[in-house]
Design an enzyme around this catalytic site. Structure first.
Site, short mmCIF file in Angstrom:
data_model
loop_
_atom_site.label_atom_id
_atom_site.label_comp_id
_atom_site.label_asym_id
_atom_site.label_seq_id
_atom_site.Cartn_x
_atom_site.Cartn_y
_atom_site.Cartn_z
N HIS A 141 -2.92 7.00 3.17
CA HIS A 141 -3.36 5.79 2.66
C HIS A 141 -4.52 5.53 3.23
O HIS A 141 -4.70 5.80 4.73
CB HIS A 141 -2.36 4.74 2.93
CG HIS A 141 -2.78 3.20 2.85
ND1 HIS A 141 -3.51 2.94 1.72
CD2 HIS A 141 -2.88 2.22 3.50
CE1 HIS A 141 -3.75 1.81 1.75
NE2 HIS A 141 -3.60 1.13 2.98
N ASN A 154 -10.10 0.06 1.45
CA ASN A 154 -8.63 0.13 1.18
C ASN A 154 -8.63 -0.55 -0.28
O ASN A 154 -8.76 -1.56 -0.30
CB ASN A 154 -8.01 -0.75 2.35
CG ASN A 154 -6.56 -0.81 2.28
OD1 ASN A 154 -6.32 -0.21 1.21
ND2 ASN A 154 -5.84 -1.26 3.24
N CYS A 201 0.86 -1.14 -0.04
CA CYS A 201 -0.20 -0.11 -0.13
C CYS A 201 0.78 1.34 -0.03
O CYS A 201 0.31 2.56 -0.21
CB CYS A 201 -0.95 0.15 1.16
SG CYS A 201 -2.05 -1.44 1.10
N1 COA Z 1 -17.60 -8.22 11.47
C1 COA Z 1 -18.07 -8.44 12.63
N2 COA Z 1 -17.23 -8.92 13.74
C2 COA Z 1 -16.09 -8.90 13.28
C3 COA Z 1 -15.39 -8.75 12.02
C4 COA Z 1 -16.29 -8.30 11.04
N3 COA Z 1 -16.05 -8.08 9.94
N4 COA Z 1 -14.08 -8.90 11.82
C5 COA Z 1 -13.57 -9.37 13.10
N5 COA Z 1 -14.69 -9.42 13.85
C6 COA Z 1 -14.86 -9.58 15.43
C7 COA Z 1 -13.96 -10.52 15.87
O1 COA Z 1 -14.11 -12.03 15.47
C8 COA Z 1 -13.64 -10.49 17.30
O2 COA Z 1 -14.76 -11.13 17.98
P1 COA Z 1 -14.39 -11.94 19.40
O3 COA Z 1 -14.20 -10.80 20.24
O4 COA Z 1 -15.71 -12.51 19.51
O5 COA Z 1 -13.40 -12.82 19.05
C9 COA Z 1 -14.06 -8.91 17.38
O6 COA Z 1 -14.59 -8.62 16.10
C10 COA Z 1 -12.77 -8.10 17.62
O7 COA Z 1 -11.85 -8.58 16.65
P2 COA Z 1 -10.62 -7.64 16.45
O8 COA Z 1 -9.81 -8.45 15.50
O9 COA Z 1 -9.87 -7.72 17.79
O10 COA Z 1 -10.83 -6.45 15.99
P3 COA Z 1 -10.23 -5.17 15.91
O11 COA Z 1 -10.64 -4.10 16.68
O12 COA Z 1 -8.69 -5.16 15.87
O13 COA Z 1 -10.32 -4.86 14.46
C11 COA Z 1 -9.50 -4.81 12.20
C12 COA Z 1 -10.10 -5.55 13.51
C13 COA Z 1 -8.97 -5.46 11.21
C14 COA Z 1 -10.60 -3.56 11.74
C15 COA Z 1 -8.03 -3.95 12.95
O14 COA Z 1 -7.07 -4.98 13.69
C16 COA Z 1 -7.42 -2.96 11.82
O15 COA Z 1 -7.85 -2.23 11.24
N6 COA Z 1 -6.14 -3.66 11.63
C17 COA Z 1 -5.11 -3.19 10.68
C18 COA Z 1 -5.78 -3.56 9.09
C19 COA Z 1 -5.14 -2.77 8.10
O16 COA Z 1 -5.41 -1.58 8.08
N7 COA Z 1 -4.61 -3.61 6.86
C20 COA Z 1 -4.08 -2.79 5.80
C21 COA Z 1 -2.80 -2.17 6.22
S1 COA Z 1 -2.37 -1.52 4.50
#
Ligand code: COA
Length: 336
Positions: free
Chosen positions: A263, A293, A118
């Site tokens: 980004h 994204n 990215c």
């Molecule tokens: N819909 C509903 N629930 C979801 C979900 C979705 N799309 N994705 C994950 N969950 C759930 C998980 O299963 C978890 O449930 P649990 O507590 O019962 O186990 C809960 O939501 C929290 O999950 P978690 O992974 O801790 O969420 P988070 O707050 O860390 O958010 C991301 C997840 C992916 C949004 C976040 O980690 C993120 O943005 N990371 C960076 C990703 C990124 O930008 N990547 C590209 C970089 S270029």
């Protein structure tokens, strides 16, 4: 001698998929996706659309600004094509850039892809500016991705995050000053990498480390995987540091910068960085709600939308900041 963007363009595929559409096939909701990412919808490429097709349309959109009604004529002034992409039409080769060069009917020019996930468009701008220094006059710089074709649509932790798009910029070598009063164009870039975090965001299968073997059945196909929390922590740190370092290196304050084009990975990453840097949120140009994204495309698409908004004036100082798989991070500081 300055290296200036003289035109921008973008393209998104027609098919718009909302969060509610996704909630019909996987266990998610509009409320979860919006509150955790800021994403409302994304555009998904058609079956017959690949990254070079999106890139070509974005290029035409930019060239149209230089030669209204005849973008293919303007294309003939290009002597370098650089494409940032994480999802080229073909594995390894040919490059996406060569396909774009052929679609634009260009001959006897250099064309190559940049693989920096990215951060790719920011890397590509800096690479192109460096190459313009040595004889060339005009570069077409593109960020394009069709990540939806390498996404595991059963993994709600990743599939809700990505969309498809391409953005393009025409970068010219001009006589404007690069330094001192009245300086224009790209005045400073930071390119960074932390390969130790490679496994946090990757496409594990299909390369020479884990090649596809004849007869093998892949349940999910060749798809990307991500450690969301690790990438989040890296992104906030790298994003914050890149902005601060660019400012410090040029002896500037954030008040000198009209807009930061980040980004667009997650609204929460931008908010966390804004809080750390004590920057108002409206300093960042955001369109993640519409497109999600789109990897290499987020920054050039946002730059094009911002440039066309009427808010961006000649002489304004702006910054692009990217981060992503690799892990990589990068930023360009430029005077419009
Ligand atoms: N819909 C509903 N629930 C979801 C979900 C979705 N799309 N994705 C994950 N969950 C759930 C998980 O299963 C978890 O449930 P649990 O507590 O019962 O186990 C809960 O939501 C929290 O999950 P978690 O992974 O801790 O969420 P988070 O707050 O860390 O958010 C991301 C997840 C992916 C949004 C976040 O980690 C993120 O943005 N990371 C960076 C990703 C990124 O930008 N990547 C590209 C970089 S270029």
């Amino acid at each position: 001698m300055a290296f200036e963007i003289v035109a921008t363009g973008h393209y998104v595929p027609a098919n718009r998929v909302t969060n509610d559409d996704l909630a019909r096939t996987i266990d998610t909701s509009d409320e979860w996706i919006r509150s955790h990412t800021g994403i409302g919808s994304r555009h998904v490429a058609a079956e017959n659309e690949a990254s070079s097709d999106l890139a070509f349309q974005a290029a035409l959109n930019a060239l149209e600004q230089l030669s209204p009604g005849n973008p293919m004529e303007a294309a003939q002034t290009i002597d370098l094509v650089v494409v940032g992409t994480s999802s080229p039409d073909y594995y390894g080769f040919p490059s996406c850039a060569c396909i774009v060069q052929d679609k634009l009917k260009l001959e006897k020019i250099g064309a190559f892809d940049v693989v920096a996930a990215c951060s790719g468009f920011v890397y590509s701008l800096d690479a192109a500016a460096g190459m313009l220094r040595h004889g060339r006059k005009r570069a077409l710089v593109i960020g394009t991705d069709v990540l939806t074709k390498i996404t595991d649509w059963s993994d709600r932790g990743t599939c809700v995050l990505f969309g498809d798009a391409a953005g393009a910029a025409i970068l010219d070598k001009t006589d404007a000053p690069e330094e001192g009063p009245g300086r224009r164009g790209i005045i400073r870039s930071i390119l960074g990498s932390e390969g130790a975090g490679a496994q946090e965001l990757m496409c594990e299968r299909g390369g020479t480390r884990n090649p596809y073997k004849a007869g093998e059945t892949l349940d999910k196909g060749i798809v990307l995987s991500m450690n969301g929390q690790a990438v989040y922590n890296f992104a906030v740190r790298a994003f914050t540091d890149t902005i601060q370092d660019l400012l410090d290196l040029e002896g500037l304050s954030v008040d000198d910068v009209k807009k930061i084009i980040p980004h667009q990975a997650n609204m929460r990453i931008i908010r966390a960085a804004a809080r750390r840097l004590k920057i108002p949120e409206d300093k960042f140009f955001m369109n993640i709600e519409k497109y999600a994204n789109t990897s290499n495309a987020t920054i050039p698409v946002a730059l094009d939308e911002y440039a066309r908004s009427g808010d961006l004036q000649r002489g304004d100082l702006i910054m692009t900041v990217g981060f992503g798989g690799g892990l990589t991070y990068a930023g360009n500081l430029m005077v419009w």
